[in-house]
Design an enzyme around this catalytic site. Structure first.
Site, short mmCIF file in Angstrom:
data_model
loop_
_atom_site.label_atom_id
_atom_site.label_comp_id
_atom_site.label_asym_id
_atom_site.label_seq_id
_atom_site.Cartn_x
_atom_site.Cartn_y
_atom_site.Cartn_z
N LYS A 93 9.52 -25.69 -3.46
CA LYS A 93 10.89 -25.85 -3.00
C LYS A 93 11.60 -26.98 -3.76
O LYS A 93 12.77 -26.87 -4.12
CB LYS A 93 10.91 -26.13 -1.49
CG LYS A 93 10.42 -24.96 -0.66
CD LYS A 93 10.31 -25.32 0.82
CE LYS A 93 9.78 -24.16 1.64
NZ LYS A 93 9.61 -24.49 3.06
N GLY A 113 3.78 -19.18 13.81
CA GLY A 113 4.35 -18.52 12.63
C GLY A 113 5.07 -19.46 11.69
O GLY A 113 5.86 -19.02 10.84
N ASP A 156 3.59 -25.72 -1.38
CA ASP A 156 4.79 -25.04 -0.88
C ASP A 156 6.00 -25.97 -0.98
O ASP A 156 7.09 -25.55 -1.40
CB ASP A 156 4.58 -24.58 0.57
CG ASP A 156 5.76 -23.80 1.09
OD1 ASP A 156 6.14 -22.80 0.45
OD2 ASP A 156 6.33 -24.20 2.12
N GLY A 167 9.73 -20.35 10.54
CA GLY A 167 9.72 -19.31 11.58
C GLY A 167 10.34 -18.04 11.07
O GLY A 167 11.24 -18.05 10.22
N LYS A 220 0.80 -1.23 0.00
CA LYS A 220 0.00 0.00 0.00
C LYS A 220 0.83 1.28 0.00
O LYS A 220 0.52 2.23 -0.70
CB LYS A 220 -0.94 -0.01 1.20
CG LYS A 220 -1.99 -1.13 1.13
CD LYS A 220 -2.90 -1.10 2.35
CE LYS A 220 -3.94 -2.21 2.27
NZ LYS A 220 -4.80 -2.25 3.47
#
Length: 820
Positions: free
Chosen positions: A682, A664, A678, A798, A507
């Site tokens: 990788k 997280g 995901d 993390g 933004k």
């Protein structure tokens, strides 16, 4: 006796005039003071423009502008001067305005400005300065002697660029018999010719006036007061970390001024050097700074580098094709004619081995010089003894100045390292016979970046800088900023300076080319009203010509990833935790690498596979050493490692996923982890490192989520739907335990390049068996590592470890930075 000269920036308003008065007041306590003044800032420019406007447009609009500036001075001075002194000043200034108006009316009526009249008009600013300062000093009861330079300084030569006959001028000033208690004032920039008409000493000639007055008065010092702290190793407006030079020899100062340094006028140093008068450059607004002192030093025999300068708006004439051009007679003929026409070549490069002659002149002498060369070489051109004269426009001269610095070890290596960084095309190079300078002719468009790079290679060999442009301030980006703040001082002790120049999210943005304060960036960002635009950011990077710019992408934006080639084309390194660029179409993947290679830039993405684990670098080292991959098996998701470890403990899939999200470990939406996409990304990155031309769609994925799972749910609904899979996974864990095995989510690359992502049952002998709680493990089975694989393992999820991995990549860009 001490002579002080104050430039226009030191006299731009009444407040600054009083600052100058206070400096005079301080100095006069110790010795007699003479003061030379320039015109107030911009006045001379307006006066020059007023002549052109009077000639062409037949109006005095610039005169009205000048009057308004002077009236503003008078308005403020009225409050500070006694009524009597103010009225005297006002009358004197009105007389000068009338003289100016009369002169400009003459120009307007003649449609031209007679040669004698130009210096009279353009020197009115200096006269105004003297009238104002004389009134200020008189108001404080100082005794003042005003020297009229038209009557005392004897000018020789051109009306607009005269030189001074020092001996005759010295005798004239001695005749004045000035009392020792008096402050001496003299207008700079002007003198008088043998007809006693006013002549000018060239633009910025007030420095020269001060040098001449210093010689005539046998002063101990000549001080030049300006708006900078002294002479720097480069223009501080171009090189932000330019260093102040405390000492310069006369010859070094002369070389700097002739080759582009703007602090001193080129004619200033010669008379001071001849009469051994030290010159001090000081800042009116920073009087505590010692400044730069110019004189002869006993250390001048020590090789040293003093600065990097540039002269822009240069044209180079290249004459080649015959050994005859190298002969003395032909060269002498050319330069004799050029000298007659009062053209001063800035640089002459002659190569006797191949008969080449290059002449660099200012752009404003281009046409005149070209005509001379064509006429003088007409016979050689007609008989094709030489090639057609080549005219190379839009060039500039970069010069490196010092004292016998060519004896300094590795000097040429460091200069050419600076040129190599932005792949500058050298048009010509010249070594000064006195060993005081090296000059390089390049394209004008390359000047700023070249100066920065050469300066960095010469003066900051052990000082490494990274300018950071961060996009994405979510978990990883925010953590990275905290790590940068924590390590800032530690890195500075190691001569590593990380300058955060911009912070952006999708933004808005904040930008500061001098560096954002990490202690209050959050408040600054919240106040920002600037929206983020990548093209605008790249334009700012281009315009500021940073030394080692690095774009850090901590987003998951495919849109930004698709701009990586554009970013590299702006000569900016990229560090990315964003995996999208490495997992998009193979064409973009290849284009990014080809562009980085072409421009010798870094594209670093260590965190794309193992977060903080050094997977990519070690894998690349293996392949570069000649090793070949036979098979790869790995747990590539810290979130799934954590989740499967919790499944072992009897915790449900939905509950384990919520725990991973809260810690997280997961992507912003956990379905990206559970879908296996995901891990597939990788795996694709590793497969492409090997050289397999795969797309993401080529990878077989066994998702934890069934095909009929609704992938368009918000987070709350997603976790409600996920609970429906808890029983299924309890059963699969139970079945694996019956075989003394556990479940792990594994990425596999086969020798043929086939890639799979699947849930596997793993026994105790498998290197992936003990991996859980957020750890990653990567097992490389290669020609060198078999039957036991090379295993890399550690926490792979993390914000802390991922940010640390980005930080590590950021520091790796220093291997590109000059001086390493």
């Amino acid at each position: 006796m001490r002579v002080l000269k104050f430039g226009g920036t030191s006299l731009s308003n009444v407040k600054k005039f009083f600052i100058v008065k206070n400096i005079i007041k301080e100095k006069i306590r110790n010795e007699q003071i003479s003061v030379v003044l320039s015109a107030p800032e911009k006045i001379t420019n307006y006066l020059v423009e007023s002549i052109q406007i009077a000639k062409i447009k037949k109006n005095l609009v610039q005169l009205h502008l000048i009057e308004s500036i002077i009236n503003k001075f008078l308005f403020e001075l009225k409050k500070k001067l006694s009524p009597k002194i103010f009225e005297e000043l006002k009358k004197e200034i009105e007389k000068e305005i009338i003289k100016l108006k009369t002169a400009l009316n003459t120009v307007s009526s003649l449609n031209q400005c007679p040669g004698y009249l130009t210096p009279i008009i353009i020197s009115r600013g200096e006269i105004f300065s003297i009238l104002i300062m004389n009134s200020i000093l008189k108001s404080e009861n100082y005794k003042v002697t005003v020297i009229d330079p038209v009557k005392t300084l004897i000018g020789i030569g051109d009306n607009l660029n005269a030189t001074i006959d020092i001996d005759k001028s010295k005798n004239k000033i001695k005749e004045l018999k000035i009392p020792k208690k008096n402050i001496i004032l003299m207008a700079g920039f002007i003198a008088g010719n043998k007809e006693k008409r006013l002549v000018a000493l060239g633009r910025n000639g007030s420095d020269y006036s001060a040098a001449i007055l210093s010689v005539c008065l046998e002063a101990k010092y000549c001080e030049i007061w300006t708006d900078v702290d002294g002479v720097f190793t480069a223009d501080p407006k171009i090189v932000q970390d330019a260093k102040l030079l405390k000492f310069l020899t006369y010859s070094e100062a002369m070389e700097l001024s002739n080759l582009g340094a703007t602090v001193l006028h080129p004619k200033t140093i010669s008379p001071l050097s001849k009469f051994n008068i030290p010159c001090i450059i000081k800042n009116t607004l920073n009087q505590n700074e010692e400044g730069t002192i110019i004189k002869n030093f006993s250390e001048e025999s020590i090789p040293s580098i003093k600065g990097v300068t540039s002269l822009n708006n240069i044209t180079m004439f290249s004459i080649s094709g015959s050994e005859k051009i190298a002969t003395y007679n032909l060269t002498r003929k050319i330069f004799s004619k050029i000298s007659q026409k009062k053209i001063s070549p800035i640089l002459i490069l002659q190569n006797y081995s191949n008969g080449n002659l290059d002449i660099c002149i200012s752009d404003n002498e281009l046409e005149k010089t070209f005509e001379i060369l064509k006429n003088e070489l007409s016979i050689e051109l007609k008989n094709t003894l030489i090639n057609p004269i080549k005219v190379i426009k839009n060039t500039a001269i970069i010069s490196i100045i010092g004292n016998k610095f060519q004896l300094k070890k590795n000097i040429y290596l460091n200069i050419f390292l600076g040129l190599q960084k932005n792949k500058v095309n050298i048009l010509a190079i010249s070594k000064n016979l006195s060993q005081n300078s090296i000059s390089i002719v390049i394209k004008k468009s390359d000047v700023i970046e070249t100066i920065q790079n050469i300066h960095h290679s010469l003066f900051n060999k052990n000082y490494k800088i990274i300018e950071v442009f961060l996009v994405g301030i979510g978990g990883v980006g925010n953590t990275l900023l905290n790590q940068l703040k924590k390590q800032q001082k530690i890195l500075q002790h190691k001569n590593i300076h990380i300058k955060l120049c911009s912070i952006s999210n999708s933004k808005k943005t904040i930008f500061n080319e001098k560096g954002i304060n990490l202690n209050n960036w959050v408040k600054e960002f919240q106040k920002s009203k600037s929206s983020f635009n990548l093209n605008n950011l790249l334009e700012k990077i281009k315009n500021n010509k940073f030394i080692n710019p690095v774009f850090i992408d901590c987003t998951s934006s495919e849109e930004i990833a698709k701009e990586y080639v554009n970013i590299l084309l702006h000569h900016v390194h990229i560090v990315a935790s964003n995996k999208k660029a490495n997992t998009c179409c193979n064409q973009l993947y290849q284009n990014i690498r080809l562009t980085a290679k072409k421009y010798d830039l870094k594209f670093l993405y260590e965190t794309n596979v193992g977060a903080g684990l050094p997977v990519i670098e070690n894998f690349q080292n293996l392949l570069n050493s000649g090793d070949k991959l036979i098979q790869f098996r790995g747990i590539l998701s810290g979130s799934l490692s954590f989740i499967f470890g919790k499944l072992e403990q009897g915790i449900s899939l939905s509950k384990a996923t919520i725990m991973a999200k809260e810690l997280g470990f997961t992507e912003p939406h956990p379905q990206d982890d559970l879908s296996g996409i995901d891990v597939a990304r990788k795996l694709l990155i590793l497969a492409r490192e090997v050289g397999h031309n795969l797309e993401l769609s080529d990878i077989e994925i066994e998702s934890l989520l069934p095909k009929n799972f609704n992938f368009n749910l918000n987070l709350n609904d997603f976790f409600i739907e996920l609970k429906k899979l808890d029983i299924l996974f309890f059963k699969r864990i139970f079945e694996a335990k019956k075989e003394n095995k556990i479940l792990r989510f594994v990425g596999i690359i086969e020798k043929n390049g086939k890639c799979k992502v699947k849930i596997q049952k793993i026994g105790k002998s498998d290197p992936l068996y003990s991996i859980k709680n957020g750890e990653n493990a990567l097992a490389f089975y290669t020609q060198y590592y078999q039957p036991n694989p090379l295993v890399l393992k550690g926490y792979g999820a993390g914000n802390n470890v991922t940010a640390a991995g980005v930080f590590s990549d950021l520091l790796r860009t220093l291997s590109y930075n000059l001086g390493t």
